[in-house]
Scaffold this active site. Sequence first.
Site, PDB file in Angstrom:
ATOM      1  N   GLY A  66     -88.315 -40.297   8.514  1.00  0.00           N
ATOM      2  CA  GLY A  66     -87.705 -41.483   9.135  1.00  0.00           C
ATOM      3  C   GLY A  66     -88.187 -41.649  10.563  1.00  0.00           C
ATOM      4  O   GLY A  66     -89.043 -40.895  11.049  1.00  0.00           O
ATOM      5  N   GLY A  69     -87.212 -43.749   4.819  1.00  0.00           N
ATOM      6  CA  GLY A  69     -88.316 -43.111   5.541  1.00  0.00           C
ATOM      7  C   GLY A  69     -89.648 -43.508   4.912  1.00  0.00           C
ATOM      8  O   GLY A  69     -89.685 -44.159   3.867  1.00  0.00           O
ATOM      9  N   LEU A  79     -80.909 -34.995   9.808  1.00  0.00           N
ATOM     10  CA  LEU A  79     -80.960 -36.405  10.216  1.00  0.00           C
ATOM     11  C   LEU A  79     -80.833 -37.344   9.022  1.00  0.00           C
ATOM     12  O   LEU A  79     -80.631 -38.547   9.203  1.00  0.00           O
ATOM     13  CB  LEU A  79     -82.301 -36.697  10.916  1.00  0.00           C
ATOM     14  CG  LEU A  79     -82.583 -35.978  12.239  1.00  0.00           C
ATOM     15  CD1 LEU A  79     -84.032 -36.189  12.642  1.00  0.00           C
ATOM     16  CD2 LEU A  79     -81.672 -36.481  13.332  1.00  0.00           C
ATOM     17  N   TYR A 133     -68.211 -46.464   7.257  1.00  0.00           N
ATOM     18  CA  TYR A 133     -69.416 -45.742   7.696  1.00  0.00           C
ATOM     19  C   TYR A 133     -69.079 -44.823   8.871  1.00  0.00           C
ATOM     20  O   TYR A 133     -69.463 -43.654   8.898  1.00  0.00           O
ATOM     21  CB  TYR A 133     -70.499 -46.756   8.088  1.00  0.00           C
ATOM     22  CG  TYR A 133     -71.667 -46.137   8.800  1.00  0.00           C
ATOM     23  CD1 TYR A 133     -72.581 -45.340   8.113  1.00  0.00           C
ATOM     24  CD2 TYR A 133     -71.861 -46.322  10.168  1.00  0.00           C
ATOM     25  CE1 TYR A 133     -73.648 -44.751   8.772  1.00  0.00           C
ATOM     26  CE2 TYR A 133     -72.919 -45.740  10.829  1.00  0.00           C
ATOM     27  CZ  TYR A 133     -73.813 -44.958  10.130  1.00  0.00           C
ATOM     28  OH  TYR A 133     -74.853 -44.376  10.785  1.00  0.00           O
TER      29      TYR A 133
END
Length: 339
Positions: free
Chosen positions: A10, A36, A75, A148
């Site tokens: 990413g 990504g 990540l 989220y």
Amino acid sequence: MRYLVTGGAGFIGSHLSAALVRRGDEVVVLDNLSTGDVRNLARVEDSSLEFAQGSVLDPLLVDELVNRVDIVVHLAAAVGVELVMNRPLRSFITNIRGSENVLEAAHRYRRKVLIASTSEIYGKSDQPAFKEDGDRVLGSPKVDRWAYSTSKAVDEILAFGYHRERGLPTLVVRLFNTVGPGQTGAYGMVLPRLVEQALTGKPLTVYGDGRQTRCFCHVDDVVRAILGLLADERAEGDVFNVGSTKEITIAELAQRVVGATQSSSEISLVPYESVFEEGFEDMRRRMPDTTKIHELIGWRPEKSLDDIISDVVSDIRAKRPATTGTTPGRQREPAHRYS
Ligand code: UDP
């Protein structure tokens, strides 16, 4: 040292992987390439980088990779407001189950883990600058944005819990608006979108009244913060804001982009309702208080907004040789027109 970087293909992950390899570390990247792109890893020297295509939702793969490294940087997550709005359940599950898998494996093999969190944690707090221990202000969990935010809060809670109750060295970074070369505008990020629009002569889409503000931090500065915190044992068990404290309205950002690209594009104010579902709430302001990271490791962003815009423009220009809609060489005032 050997690092596992989940989400390493990413935007931020590929910059981090490149920096690790540059300084002589080895990197294993785990990425399912949903958002990504392996091309992001083109700048990384091959021999020190191993790419594993797969998901953090695959516990056996995560287990195997974590076992082979010294440090994990997690990540991999749902990225971008638009993606989170379009695929809320998937985003929620990826964030929570992915982090659980990573932390469980790290606990099994006693590996240090950095978990990437987000400024979305603070929700619609109206504090002038968000401090790490400040209150979170959220709306209903039925609203995707707050769901989220909650999923990332669960990630943080897991990281704190593993540290406190199981003695695992974990740390959390809350990343604010991070921008720079290699970021895609496909999932809602404003800067690459505006630059792309300016370079193709399309109207720059500024949502709402454009008076909402953000603080944009160059990805190189963010990578430096991550590496600095990982190197300092005092950061373990703790959480740090990482971002710029220079605030700009989105309308002004659009003007700066028009100026930097000398584009003939107009700036167009787009109502939120035409982009997002009814009830969508945008944050009016979002600024980190970065005293904590500064006091611990002396970190401060070094790159200015002009550096950032210029890097992003060069990057997008390089990938897109045809620059229709721009007037290279012609100096002019940026357009201030709103349609
Ligand atoms: N935004 C905009 N035009 C776009 C994309 C985003 O005006 O094409 C606005 C968005 O509504 C928000 C700001 O730019 O106010 C930053 O958006 P981004 O998605 O980059 O980050 P976040 O909302 O997570 O801060």
